[in-house]
Design a protein around this motif. Structure first.
Motif, PDB file in Angstrom:
ATOM      1  N   GLU A 174       0.830  -1.208   0.000  1.00 30.08           N
ATOM      2  CA  GLU A 174       0.000   0.000   0.000  1.00 30.08           C
ATOM      3  C   GLU A 174       0.863   1.256   0.000  1.00 30.08           C
ATOM      4  O   GLU A 174       0.560   2.232  -0.697  1.00 30.08           O
ATOM      5  CB  GLU A 174      -0.929  -0.007   1.217  1.00 30.08           C
ATOM      6  CG  GLU A 174      -1.990  -1.104   1.164  1.00 30.08           C
ATOM      7  CD  GLU A 174      -2.892  -1.063   2.389  1.00 30.08           C
ATOM      8  OE1 GLU A 174      -2.790  -0.070   3.169  1.00 30.08           O
ATOM      9  OE2 GLU A 174      -3.682  -1.997   2.582  1.00 30.08           O
ATOM     10  N   LEU A 175       1.943   1.234   0.777  1.00 30.25           N
ATOM     11  CA  LEU A 175       2.861   2.369   0.798  1.00 30.25           C
ATOM     12  C   LEU A 175       3.470   2.590  -0.584  1.00 30.25           C
ATOM     13  O   LEU A 175       3.529   3.721  -1.082  1.00 30.25           O
ATOM     14  CB  LEU A 175       3.964   2.129   1.830  1.00 30.25           C
ATOM     15  CG  LEU A 175       5.084   3.176   1.876  1.00 30.25           C
ATOM     16  CD1 LEU A 175       4.538   4.548   2.246  1.00 30.25           C
ATOM     17  CD2 LEU A 175       6.173   2.744   2.856  1.00 30.25           C
ATOM     18  N   ALA A 176       3.899   1.509  -1.212  1.00 31.26           N
ATOM     19  CA  ALA A 176       4.511   1.622  -2.542  1.00 31.26           C
ATOM     20  C   ALA A 176       3.525   2.195  -3.556  1.00 31.26           C
ATOM     21  O   ALA A 176       3.905   2.995  -4.421  1.00 31.26           O
ATOM     22  CB  ALA A 176       5.010   0.255  -2.995  1.00 31.26           C
ATOM     23  N   GLN A 177       2.276   1.818  -3.440  1.00 32.23           N
ATOM     24  CA  GLN A 177       1.254   2.328  -4.363  1.00 32.23           C
ATOM     25  C   GLN A 177       1.110   3.842  -4.225  1.00 32.23           C
ATOM     26  O   GLN A 177       1.028   4.572  -5.222  1.00 32.23           O
ATOM     27  CB  GLN A 177      -0.077   1.635  -4.083  1.00 32.23           C
ATOM     28  CG  GLN A 177      -1.178   1.991  -5.062  1.00 32.23           C
ATOM     29  CD  GLN A 177      -2.466   1.216  -4.777  1.00 32.23           C
ATOM     30  OE1 GLN A 177      -2.504   0.326  -3.915  1.00 32.23           O
ATOM     31  NE2 GLN A 177      -3.518   1.530  -5.503  1.00 32.23           N
TER      32      GLN A 177
ATOM     33  N   ARG B 278      -1.630  10.312   4.470  1.00 33.36           N
ATOM     34  CA  ARG B 278      -2.399  10.454   5.705  1.00 33.36           C
ATOM     35  C   ARG B 278      -3.298   9.243   5.963  1.00 33.36           C
ATOM     36  O   ARG B 278      -3.452   8.786   7.092  1.00 33.36           O
ATOM     37  CB  ARG B 278      -3.265  11.718   5.636  1.00 33.36           C
ATOM     38  CG  ARG B 278      -2.504  12.999   5.881  1.00 33.36           C
ATOM     39  CD  ARG B 278      -2.193  13.110   7.365  1.00 33.36           C
ATOM     40  NE  ARG B 278      -1.636  14.406   7.671  1.00 33.36           N
ATOM     41  CZ  ARG B 278      -0.344  14.700   7.646  1.00 33.36           C
ATOM     42  NH1 ARG B 278       0.529  13.749   7.331  1.00 33.36           N
ATOM     43  NH2 ARG B 278       0.093  15.905   7.947  1.00 33.36           N
ATOM     44  N   LYS B 279      -3.887   8.739   4.904  1.00 34.04           N
ATOM     45  CA  LYS B 279      -4.776   7.587   5.056  1.00 34.04           C
ATOM     46  C   LYS B 279      -3.999   6.386   5.596  1.00 34.04           C
ATOM     47  O   LYS B 279      -4.492   5.650   6.473  1.00 34.04           O
ATOM     48  CB  LYS B 279      -5.427   7.250   3.713  1.00 34.04           C
ATOM     49  CG  LYS B 279      -6.462   6.146   3.791  1.00 34.04           C
ATOM     50  CD  LYS B 279      -7.132   5.922   2.428  1.00 34.04           C
ATOM     51  CE  LYS B 279      -8.164   4.797   2.511  1.00 34.04           C
ATOM     52  NZ  LYS B 279      -8.804   4.548   1.184  1.00 34.04           N
ATOM     53  N   LEU B 280      -2.783   6.190   5.090  1.00 36.49           N
ATOM     54  CA  LEU B 280      -1.950   5.091   5.592  1.00 36.49           C
ATOM     55  C   LEU B 280      -1.544   5.320   7.046  1.00 36.49           C
ATOM     56  O   LEU B 280      -1.327   4.366   7.795  1.00 36.49           O
ATOM     57  CB  LEU B 280      -0.686   4.964   4.736  1.00 36.49           C
ATOM     58  CG  LEU B 280      -0.808   4.332   3.349  1.00 36.49           C
ATOM     59  CD1 LEU B 280       0.565   4.277   2.696  1.00 36.49           C
ATOM     60  CD2 LEU B 280      -1.383   2.932   3.450  1.00 36.49           C
TER      61      LEU B 280
ATOM     62  N   ALA C  46      -9.098  10.453  13.604  1.00 39.09           N
ATOM     63  CA  ALA C  46      -7.897   9.778  13.110  1.00 39.09           C
ATOM     64  C   ALA C  46      -8.259   8.622  12.181  1.00 39.09           C
ATOM     65  O   ALA C  46      -7.581   8.382  11.180  1.00 39.09           O
ATOM     66  CB  ALA C  46      -7.045   9.277  14.270  1.00 39.09           C
ATOM     67  N   GLY C  47      -9.325   7.918  12.517  1.00 37.81           N
ATOM     68  CA  GLY C  47      -9.721   6.793  11.686  1.00 37.81           C
ATOM     69  C   GLY C  47     -10.446   7.198  10.423  1.00 37.81           C
ATOM     70  O   GLY C  47     -10.238   6.608   9.357  1.00 37.81           O
ATOM     71  N   GLY C  48     -11.287   8.253  10.521  1.00 33.71           N
ATOM     72  CA  GLY C  48     -12.107   8.630   9.376  1.00 33.71           C
ATOM     73  C   GLY C  48     -11.574   9.771   8.550  1.00 33.71           C
ATOM     74  O   GLY C  48     -11.781   9.812   7.330  1.00 33.71           O
ATOM     75  N   CYS C  49     -10.883  10.730   9.185  1.00 31.03           N
ATOM     76  CA  CYS C  49     -10.365  11.918   8.470  1.00 31.03           C
ATOM     77  C   CYS C  49      -8.912  12.180   8.885  1.00 31.03           C
ATOM     78  O   CYS C  49      -8.592  13.260   9.410  1.00 31.03           O
ATOM     79  CB  CYS C  49     -11.215  13.139   8.774  1.00 31.03           C
ATOM     80  SG  CYS C  49     -12.959  12.957   8.397  1.00 31.03           S
ATOM     81  N   PRO C  50      -8.015  11.225   8.689  1.00 29.65           N
ATOM     82  CA  PRO C  50      -6.630  11.416   9.145  1.00 29.65           C
ATOM     83  C   PRO C  50      -5.929  12.589   8.467  1.00 29.65           C
ATOM     84  O   PRO C  50      -4.944  13.102   8.989  1.00 29.65           O
ATOM     85  CB  PRO C  50      -5.955  10.082   8.794  1.00 29.65           C
ATOM     86  CG  PRO C  50      -6.791   9.504   7.694  1.00 29.65           C
ATOM     87  CD  PRO C  50      -8.201   9.937   7.999  1.00 29.65           C
ATOM     88  N   GLN C  51      -6.457  13.021   7.279  1.00 31.28           N
ATOM     89  CA  GLN C  51      -5.849  14.168   6.604  1.00 31.28           C
ATOM     90  C   GLN C  51      -6.013  15.459   7.407  1.00 31.28           C
ATOM     91  O   GLN C  51      -5.366  16.470   7.114  1.00 31.28           O
ATOM     92  CB  GLN C  51      -6.442  14.348   5.200  1.00 31.28           C
ATOM     93  CG  GLN C  51      -7.887  14.793   5.139  1.00 31.28           C
ATOM     94  CD  GLN C  51      -8.882  13.634   5.265  1.00 31.28           C
ATOM     95  OE1 GLN C  51      -8.485  12.500   5.591  1.00 31.28           O
ATOM     96  NE2 GLN C  51     -10.139  13.898   4.987  1.00 31.28           N
TER      97      GLN C  51
END
Length: 541
Positions: free
Chosen positions: A57-60, A241-243, A323-328
């Protein structure tokens, strides 16, 4: 090419002691020895994969970002290598400054790449270089300017305007086209006409197509270092942020324990006689929230997380949901950013400057609180650029670069004195001494015979000496004018090698060298031997 060392002491005491490998400092305040524990750190990372974000996921996310900003085959290959379970990372970073900011930013990128190469050769496994663009930081005034030398030469600032006063992350500040045009016009005027200038200006116009400083910075760093496989990441990227959501939740969940951990590390620092580098207020959550475009530091008060004005407030449960829903909408500070890097990447080592080395000592116990370990810390490589024309001036005036950096005024005065065939200081010194002595004799006689003239005599005595000093200074000024050309050469050495009385790498921007030597001006630095103790080297362009 030789790589002579320059003696430029590290001013930060803790960083200096770390760089000197003082065992008590490394063992008490850090986790791994920078030279002896490379294999030990790699082994620890192999057993801690479960603590980190998913590599695929990070690489993507990295692939998507770098395709936009840094789309070089070597970079895409490096991201593919990162997916491999045995791959490690050497990371370092900086805010995305105007025109890349001071030269030290370039040298940090060089250090990350070269140290990753050395580590890969030592360990026999992939080690990927990663540059962390701190786009989440909101200190726009820190990155909105840079310095070059004008034709005098003198240090001149170039600055880009900000369209509003919001404390927004730098990566969120959309710059106006007119602001970029103003910067380009100033660069066009300041840079000398060379064979490389047209290509440089074309490249800078490409940079100006980006709407933020962070994106323009990524474009320029990618252009310079993409061929070496340097992977870029913007910490303000919403996809990143999502990660990061699980780590934000862990920081919130364990916030009280983390506060105790930071306090414990800071107490350890004070016990050893050091002052914590990063200021941390009591009950700080060490997290920011992005609210209505502004980045607000959170504090804990009566079981809630509040901003500094206490106009915003969230319970722990509400902040965990955010943090879970809007980490951005969340952002790290300097003390939680190291934890986030450790969560995202298998960090073998981080490349840091002296100030960063000092404040990382405040994070040791925080890493442990979250079951992590602080990575190896490698001091970035440092350089001072020496052009051939400057080298000729050093030879002409029988100087070294260190003379200019550490003893400039003393050496300049000695040179100017050597040009004084009239021996002005000696002649005026003798004149002043003789006049002073004879005047005192005269005043002694007058005071005995005519006491009423005493005060007048003393006043006249002072005025006579003042006139001698005045003529002395005027004569020295005339001598300086006679040697004005030479003094300009001395000044050129000073402003180039030690501008604003600071190391060159902390002030000057790279574009002046790109204009004179082409886009690949820095490539000799890529061949410099890797150093591990912060040595400062002189590089001839």
């Amino acid at each position: 090419m030789t790589w002579p060392l320059l003696h430029i002491p590290v001013q930060q005491p803790l960083a200096a002691h770390y760089i000197e490998h003082q065992s008590s400092v490394i063992q008490s305040l850090y986790e791994f020895h920078p030279d002896e524990d490379v294999e030990k750190r790699a082994e620890w990372l192999d057993g801690a994969e479960h603590l980190r974000a998913d590599r695929s996921e990070l690489a993507q996310v990295l692939r998507r970002y770098n395709q936009q900003m840094n789309n070089c085959p070597a970079v895409m290959e490096a991201i593919d290598r990162l997916v491999q379970s045995e791959a490690l990372v050497v990371v370092g970073g900086q805010q995305g400054g105007l025109l890349t900011g001071p030269l030290l930013v370039i040298y940090k990128a060089v250090s990350i790449i070269r140290m990753a190469q050395e580590a890969e050769a030592r360990l026999g496994r992939p080690v990927v270089p990663v540059f962390w663009i701190a786009g989440e930081d909101h200190d726009f005034d820190e990155v909105n300017h840079t310095y070059v030398l004008n034709q005098e030469p003198a240090v001149q600032r170039i600055r880009i305007g900000k369209p509003h006063d919001l404390r927004a992350p730098v990566s969120h500040v959309k710059l106006e086209v007119s602001a970029w045009e103003s910067v380009l016009a100033e660069v066009e005027e300041l840079m000398p006409s060379t064979e490389f200038k047209p290509a440089l200006m074309d490249e800078l116009r490409q940079m100006a197509k980006y709407s933020t400083l962070s994106d323009a910075f990524a474009h320029m760093i990618g252009r310079l270092f993409g061929e070496y496989g340097l992977v870029l990441i913007d910490s303000a990227d919403p996809a990143i942020r999502k990660l990061e959501a699980p780590m934000f939740q862990a920081i919130i969940e364990e916030n009280d324990s983390l506060e105790e951990a930071y306090a414990k590390s800071e107490q350890d620092l004070r016990t050893m006689g050091y002052t914590p580098q990063a200021e941390r207020s009591e009950h700080s959550a060490n997290l920011f929230v992005i609210h209505e475009g502004e980045r607000q530091l959170l504090h804990k008060e009566n079981g809630s997380f509040v901003d500094r004005h206490r106009t915003l407030s969230w319970s722990k449960a509400e902040l965990l949901n955010k943090a879970g829903g809007c980490p951005q909408e969340l952002s790290n500070n300097v003390l939680t950013r190291p934890l986030m890097q450790e969560f995202l990447f298998p960090v073998l080592a981080t490349v840091l400057g002296p100030g960063e080395i000092a404040y990382w000592a405040q994070t040791k116990q925080a890493f442990r609180t979250l079951g992590m370990r602080m990575p190896l810390i490698w001091p970035r490589m440092s350089f001072t650029c020496m052009e051939g024309t400057l080298q000729k001036l050093l030879v002409k005036y029988d100087l070294t670069a260190e003379d200019v950096i550490h003893h400039y005024e003393e050496k300049k005065e000695l040179w100017l004195k050597s040009q004084d065939e009239l021996h002005l200081d000696d002649r005026f010194g003798e004149l002043r001494h003789d006049v002073d002595a004879r005047y005192r004799d005269m005043l002694s006689v007058l005071n005995d015979a005519l006491p009423a003239l005493g005060r007048l005599g003393e006043t006249n005595h002072a005025k006579v000496l003042e006139q001698i000093d005045f003529l002395h200074h005027r004569a020295k000024d005339a001598l300086q004018k006679q040697h004005e050309s030479g003094l300009r050469q001395w000044e050129r050495l000073k402003v180039t090698l030690h501008p604003n009385n600071k190391p060159q790498e902390r002030v000057l921007n790279m574009i002046m060298y790109a204009c004179r030597y082409g886009e690949g001006w820095f490539k000799p630095v890529m061949d410099a031997p890797v150093v591990w103790k912060g040595e400062h080297r002189l590089i001839t362009l």
